[in-house]
Design a protein around this motif. Structure first.
Motif, PDB file in Angstrom:
ATOM      1  N   TYR A  16      -8.277  -0.639  -1.461  1.00 26.48           N
ATOM      2  CA  TYR A  16      -7.467   0.015  -2.496  1.00 26.48           C
ATOM      3  C   TYR A  16      -7.289  -0.982  -3.645  1.00 26.48           C
ATOM      4  O   TYR A  16      -6.195  -1.346  -4.042  1.00 26.48           O
ATOM      5  CB  TYR A  16      -6.128   0.518  -1.950  1.00 26.48           C
ATOM      6  N   THR A  17      -8.430  -1.399  -4.199  1.00 30.11           N
ATOM      7  CA  THR A  17      -8.455  -2.509  -5.153  1.00 30.11           C
ATOM      8  C   THR A  17      -7.693  -2.191  -6.438  1.00 30.11           C
ATOM      9  O   THR A  17      -7.003  -3.056  -6.973  1.00 30.11           O
ATOM     10  CB  THR A  17      -9.902  -2.888  -5.487  1.00 30.11           C
ATOM     11  N   HIS A  18      -7.819  -0.968  -6.956  1.00 30.82           N
ATOM     12  CA  HIS A  18      -7.121  -0.634  -8.202  1.00 30.82           C
ATOM     13  C   HIS A  18      -5.607  -0.627  -7.995  1.00 30.82           C
ATOM     14  O   HIS A  18      -4.854  -1.128  -8.842  1.00 30.82           O
ATOM     15  CB  HIS A  18      -7.596   0.718  -8.730  1.00 30.82           C
ATOM     16  N   HIS A  19      -5.166  -0.073  -6.875  1.00 32.57           N
ATOM     17  CA  HIS A  19      -3.732  -0.071  -6.585  1.00 32.57           C
ATOM     18  C   HIS A  19      -3.220  -1.499  -6.381  1.00 32.57           C
ATOM     19  O   HIS A  19      -2.143  -1.856  -6.882  1.00 32.57           O
ATOM     20  CB  HIS A  19      -3.465   0.766  -5.333  1.00 32.57           C
ATOM     21  N   LEU A  20      -3.982  -2.316  -5.675  1.00 37.91           N
ATOM     22  CA  LEU A  20      -3.571  -3.702  -5.475  1.00 37.91           C
ATOM     23  C   LEU A  20      -3.496  -4.429  -6.812  1.00 37.91           C
ATOM     24  O   LEU A  20      -2.556  -5.198  -7.059  1.00 37.91           O
ATOM     25  CB  LEU A  20      -4.546  -4.421  -4.548  1.00 37.91           C
ATOM     26  N   TYR A  59       5.826 -12.448  -2.469  1.00 40.03           N
ATOM     27  CA  TYR A  59       5.478 -11.231  -1.745  1.00 40.03           C
ATOM     28  C   TYR A  59       4.837 -11.607  -0.417  1.00 40.03           C
ATOM     29  O   TYR A  59       3.950 -12.455  -0.365  1.00 40.03           O
ATOM     30  CB  TYR A  59       4.458 -10.407  -2.530  1.00 40.03           C
ATOM     31  N   TYR A  60       5.289 -10.957   0.642  1.00 41.95           N
ATOM     32  CA  TYR A  60       4.619 -11.003   1.939  1.00 41.95           C
ATOM     33  C   TYR A  60       4.074  -9.601   2.158  1.00 41.95           C
ATOM     34  O   TYR A  60       4.821  -8.640   2.232  1.00 41.95           O
ATOM     35  CB  TYR A  60       5.626 -11.382   3.025  1.00 41.95           C
ATOM     36  N   ASP A  61       2.735  -9.487   2.265  1.00 36.59           N
ATOM     37  CA  ASP A  61       2.107  -8.168   2.327  1.00 36.59           C
ATOM     38  C   ASP A  61       1.255  -8.040   3.581  1.00 36.59           C
ATOM     39  O   ASP A  61       1.043  -9.020   4.304  1.00 36.59           O
ATOM     40  CB  ASP A  61       1.258  -7.942   1.067  1.00 36.59           C
ATOM     41  N   TYR A  62       0.779  -6.823   3.836  1.00 40.61           N
ATOM     42  CA  TYR A  62      -0.015  -6.504   5.027  1.00 40.61           C
ATOM     43  C   TYR A  62      -1.236  -5.711   4.563  1.00 40.61           C
ATOM     44  O   TYR A  62      -1.164  -4.489   4.406  1.00 40.61           O
ATOM     45  CB  TYR A  62       0.817  -5.679   6.006  1.00 40.61           C
ATOM     46  N   ILE A  63      -2.363  -6.398   4.355  1.00 39.19           N
ATOM     47  CA  ILE A  63      -3.511  -5.759   3.707  1.00 39.19           C
ATOM     48  C   ILE A  63      -4.709  -5.664   4.653  1.00 39.19           C
ATOM     49  O   ILE A  63      -5.854  -5.769   4.231  1.00 39.19           O
ATOM     50  CB  ILE A  63      -3.881  -6.497   2.406  1.00 39.19           C
ATOM     51  N   TYR A  64      -4.419  -5.434   5.960  1.00 37.64           N
ATOM     52  CA  TYR A  64      -5.484  -5.337   6.958  1.00 37.64           C
ATOM     53  C   TYR A  64      -6.560  -4.358   6.495  1.00 37.64           C
ATOM     54  O   TYR A  64      -6.258  -3.329   5.905  1.00 37.64           O
ATOM     55  CB  TYR A  64      -4.927  -4.832   8.298  1.00 37.64           C
ATOM     56  N   GLY A  65      -7.828  -4.496   6.757  1.00 35.66           N
ATOM     57  CA  GLY A  65      -8.437  -5.479   7.590  1.00 35.66           C
ATOM     58  C   GLY A  65      -9.176  -4.757   8.724  1.00 35.66           C
ATOM     59  O   GLY A  65      -9.511  -3.596   8.717  1.00 35.66           O
ATOM     60  N   GLU A  66      -9.495  -5.560   9.675  1.00 32.09           N
ATOM     61  CA  GLU A  66     -10.270  -5.200  10.864  1.00 32.09           C
ATOM     62  C   GLU A  66      -9.644  -4.044  11.638  1.00 32.09           C
ATOM     63  O   GLU A  66     -10.346  -3.271  12.290  1.00 32.09           O
ATOM     64  CB  GLU A  66     -10.406  -6.433  11.761  1.00 32.09           C
ATOM     65  N   TYR A  70       0.851  -1.201   0.000  1.00 30.48           N
ATOM     66  CA  TYR A  70       0.000   0.000   0.000  1.00 30.48           C
ATOM     67  C   TYR A  70       0.879   1.240   0.000  1.00 30.48           C
ATOM     68  O   TYR A  70       0.529   2.267  -0.596  1.00 30.48           O
ATOM     69  CB  TYR A  70      -0.907  -0.025   1.235  1.00 30.48           C
ATOM     70  N   MET A  71       2.056   1.154   0.641  1.00 30.39           N
ATOM     71  CA  MET A  71       2.970   2.289   0.716  1.00 30.39           C
ATOM     72  C   MET A  71       3.499   2.688  -0.654  1.00 30.39           C
ATOM     73  O   MET A  71       4.070   3.765  -0.817  1.00 30.39           O
ATOM     74  CB  MET A  71       4.127   1.986   1.672  1.00 30.39           C
ATOM     75  N   TRP A  72       3.300   1.825  -1.655  1.00 32.99           N
ATOM     76  CA  TRP A  72       3.742   2.164  -3.005  1.00 32.99           C
ATOM     77  C   TRP A  72       2.896   3.280  -3.618  1.00 32.99           C
ATOM     78  O   TRP A  72       3.204   3.753  -4.722  1.00 32.99           O
ATOM     79  CB  TRP A  72       3.718   0.923  -3.902  1.00 32.99           C
ATOM     80  N   LEU A  73       1.851   3.711  -2.938  1.00 30.81           N
ATOM     81  CA  LEU A  73       1.133   4.898  -3.382  1.00 30.81           C
ATOM     82  C   LEU A  73       2.005   6.145  -3.240  1.00 30.81           C
ATOM     83  O   LEU A  73       1.684   7.194  -3.792  1.00 30.81           O
ATOM     84  CB  LEU A  73      -0.162   5.063  -2.583  1.00 30.81           C
ATOM     85  N   ASP A  74       3.093   6.023  -2.501  1.00 31.74           N
ATOM     86  CA  ASP A  74       4.116   7.059  -2.429  1.00 31.74           C
ATOM     87  C   ASP A  74       5.221   6.688  -3.435  1.00 31.74           C
ATOM     88  O   ASP A  74       5.817   5.625  -3.340  1.00 31.74           O
ATOM     89  CB  ASP A  74       4.695   7.134  -1.015  1.00 31.74           C
TER      90      ASP A  74
END
Length: 732
Positions: A399-403, A384-391, A357-361
């Protein structure tokens, strides 16, 4: 179990079958009955029959009637539509569709109004195929549990002619839900949408070297840190120790255990060499020579040279016996960088840890891609190990388009594996997020707008779907625009994942955002063809609205103008700790923990300060605290100065204000937290303005408690000085 019925019943069912259904669609079943028989190979194992039975169960949910399941040799003319499942004789002519494709590939062929073939390269793929088939029949699984199953309103199961061969773009597609009580039902949901672990890679060295077997016989295998060897408290302890990667004999011992694992589990194709989830890297002379005291891209001590050399040694020994096996691992913390002096063994599969998600920067993305390219030069398979939380996020974090762009680029770079910590909300809070993520992991080129529309139509019906779609589009717009301007996103001491404990992203929430979202969900509830499902979505929103409003109220409190009524406490610590107490979580292995001290030499303006020394705390919280009487509706300014020395990038230093009624903590939504800038080594002021909450009678506070806290580090020092708390009156 394969089912059989009497010839008389077969005759009745054949008479009931409509001959025409008004379109080219093939009628498989309706409220009157199911007209399809599922045929498995004569020698199909019971596991294949079980998959066929699951398909039959789903049909019963949709139409009220089960499909007939038979062996191929027992097919009957009573059910004119024949669905051949798995490695049947009828499927042999179409095997070329699956030849050369990976183990999760499947094909669905509607050849004639009387013949359907579902075949796959493995039983797991066959399982994936039946749920894709059900989607084609307009039956959807949009969330875990019974409320997430969507069947055709008219109870008609039909399918259009189709020639489909489906192959996932990622070989491994794995999501995790942590310790949620709902974890099994979430996993079951994800498997329906193609979740698959093909490479084991997670924290695992505590299983390679269980302390009960090795601690007494080979203490040299355990890391030397702080002058002594690690002493894990149990075989389940994966968070307090690391391995000494230069210890003679350790690679051989690991290889022997792994070879025994493969001998005992011939169906397994991988084993994990993932480091433990601990920052206690080995400091022995041999490891220091190998690692040369380097810092990696995270600013922490790099152990890449010693670790990956050890991994190579293990891989050589294991692959001499099992050349086709893979050894997954984590490029994480001290091992996040690729080694510079060696090439990795081709059996090794590193998973690069990062919240993309930080790749938006653009700058962070550029840096991360350069790091990825360094890994690609190793020539091994990567994940890839990612962190796409969540609760953790109280505004649905979509951020579906970015993903999609991230996964498409990964696929083009030959990244073969994907894992993410997702921790989805159990109450539908993040709606279509998990569903869309799973669809993109199968096919990153999928149309995310179409997927969102499909989910919304399935969830609340065609009339309400555009309104619900706008609700989630608003969420995505916030996370991909306004949230990027927040303190949360621009925190200078960022680690490999965003700080999900912070809610400062709410600083940039548009003024009328919550009101608009509430109005949209109200409209969904009116228009929906499924009132229960619409109500679940609204309840999930309402459950977090109070938390959001509480945070925004704190921000409004901070912006108000005040006059000082009186100073309640001013601690300059010139003569000691005063009335301040301290606390830290007890260690499970009874070590000494971190130190709370009084410094006679350091101070903001004059000598004297509180001192927190986290070494030995095992990254657990350490807190100086003090209580003050509180009354609902009163305003306070709380201030403290701190000086931070030698802290890691992921360390935390905080001023926290909490409330109690008697000995009971009030809900966390009433607490206020101010984080220090870890990168600033000068004295810095932490200040917050708080209003004592005036909640329901049972939540009326009696005590305001101040915490001066540190966490996520076992090194460095924090000095605290010039604390004050003042009673205020707003200036109108």
């Amino acid at each position: 179990m394969v089912k059989r019925v009497s010839y008389f019943l077969l005759f009745l069912l054949s008479c009931a079958l409509p001959l025409v259904h008004g379109s080219e669609n093939i009628l498989l079943g309706n409220a009157k009955g199911n007209y399809t028989q599922v045929l498995v190979a004569d020698d199909a194992p019971e596991s294949t029959v079980k998959i066929a039975d699951e398909l039959a169960t789903c049909f019963k949910l949709a139409t009220g009637h089960s499909l007939q399941v038979n062996r191929e040799k027992d097919k009957s003319p009573a059910w004119p539509v024949k669905l051949y499942m798995g490695n049947t004789r009828q499927a042999q002519a179409f095997k070329d569709r699956l030849s050369g494709k990976n183990q999760d590939a499947f094909t669905i062929l509607v050849n004639t109004p009387q013949e359907i073939i579902i075949d796959a390269n493995s039983e797991k793929a066959l399982y994936f195929a039946i749920f894709k088939f059900l989607e084609l029949c307009n039956m959807h699984f949009i969330m875990p549990g019974a409320d997430g199953i969507v069947t055709p309103a008219d109870k008609v199961m039909q399918i259009a002619p189709v020639q489909l061969t489906s192959v996932p773009k990622f070989e491994s597609r794995l999501l995790s839900w942590g310790a949620l009580p709902q974890r099994p039902v979430w996993q079951e949901f994800a498997y329906k949408h193609g979740m698959r672990e093909n490479v084991r890679f997670h924290h695992n060295l505590h299983n390679v070297f269980p302390p009960s077997k090795f601690a007494a016989t080979h203490p040299e295998f355990f890391a030397l840190a702080g002058g002594s060897r690690a002493k894990p408290v149990s075989d389940e302890d994966s968070g307090s120790w690391q391995l000494c990667f230069s210890a003679p004999g350790s690679a051989h011992a690991a290889a022997e255990r792994i070879k025994q694992f493969f001998a005992d589990n011939p169906g397994e194709n991988s084993y994990s060499l993932g480091i433990n989830d601990s920052y206690d890297q080995c400091e022995c002379a041999n490891c220091q020579v190998l690692n040369e005291g380097k810092k990696n891209r995270l600013g922490v001590a790099s152990v890449s040279e010693s670790y990956y050399l050890w991994c190579n040694q293990v891989a050589e020994l294991v692959c001499a016996v099992y050349p086709e096996k893979k050894l997954g691992l984590l490029a994480y913390d001290g091992t996040i960088d690729p080694p510079e002096k060696i090439k990795l063994h081709p059996a090794l599969v590193p998973y690069i840890t990062y919240d993309r998600y930080m790749w938006l920067d653009k700058e962070r993305k550029s840096s991360a891609l350069a790091h990825q390219q360094a890994w690609q030069q190793q020539g091994v398979e990567l994940g890839y190990y990612d962190y796409i939380y969540g609760e953790a996020y109280i505004v649905p974090r979509l951020y579906t388009h970015h993903l999609q762009q991230t996964l498409q680029a990964a696929n083009e770079c030959n990244i073969k594996h994907f894992y993410a910590e997702i921790y989805s909300a159990a109450d539908w809070h993040d709606g279509p997020w998990t569903y869309i993520v799973l669809k993109l992991l199968w096919d990153p080129s999928a149309d995310v707008d179409a997927l969102l529309e499909q989910w919304c139509v399935a969830a609340v019906g065609r009339k309400a779907a555009p309104v619900l779609q706008k609700y989630y589009e608003n969420c995505e717009r916030f996370w991909c625009n306004e949230a990027l301007q927040s303190r949360w996103f621009n925190r200078p001491s960022m680690y490999v994942f965003m700080d999900f404990t912070s809610r400062t992203y709410l600083d940039k929430l548009p003024e009328n955002f919550q009101q608009e979202q509430a109005e949209l969900l109200n409209e969904v509830c009116v228009l929906s063809n499924n009132k229960k499902r619409a109500a679940l979505l609204r309840q999930a929103f309402d459950a977090r609205s109070q938390q959001i409003e509480s945070y925004l109220e704190k921000q409004r409190t901070a912006r108000m103008q005040y006059r000082i009524i009186r100073t309640i406490d001013k601690s300059v610590f010139s003569d000691g700790m005063g009335q301040w107490s301290y606390w830290q979580r007890e260690s499970s292995n009874n070590d000494s923990g971190g130190k709370f001290q009084y410094s006679k030499t350091h101070g903001k303006q004059a000598p004297g300060s509180l001192l927190t020394l986290p070494e030995g705390a095992k990254q657990r919280p350490m807190i100086f605290w003090k209580n003050f009487p509180a009354k609902a509706g009163e305003y306070y300014e709380v201030t403290v100065w701190c000086k931070i020395e030698n802290y890691p990038r992921n360390g935390e230093v905080r001023l926290e204000v909490k409330f109690l009624q008697g000995d009971e903590w009030l809900d966390e939504i009433y607490s206020t937290l101010i984080s220090a800038d870890i990168s600033d080594s000068n004295w810095q002021q932490l200040k917050c303005y708080v209003k004592v909450p005036a909640g329901p009678q049972k939540n009326i506070p009696e005590t305001l408690r101040v915490h001066l806290s540190t966490e996520n580090t076992d090194q460095g020092a924090v000095y605290w000085d010039d604390f004050s708390i003042k009673r205020l009156m707003p200036v109108k």
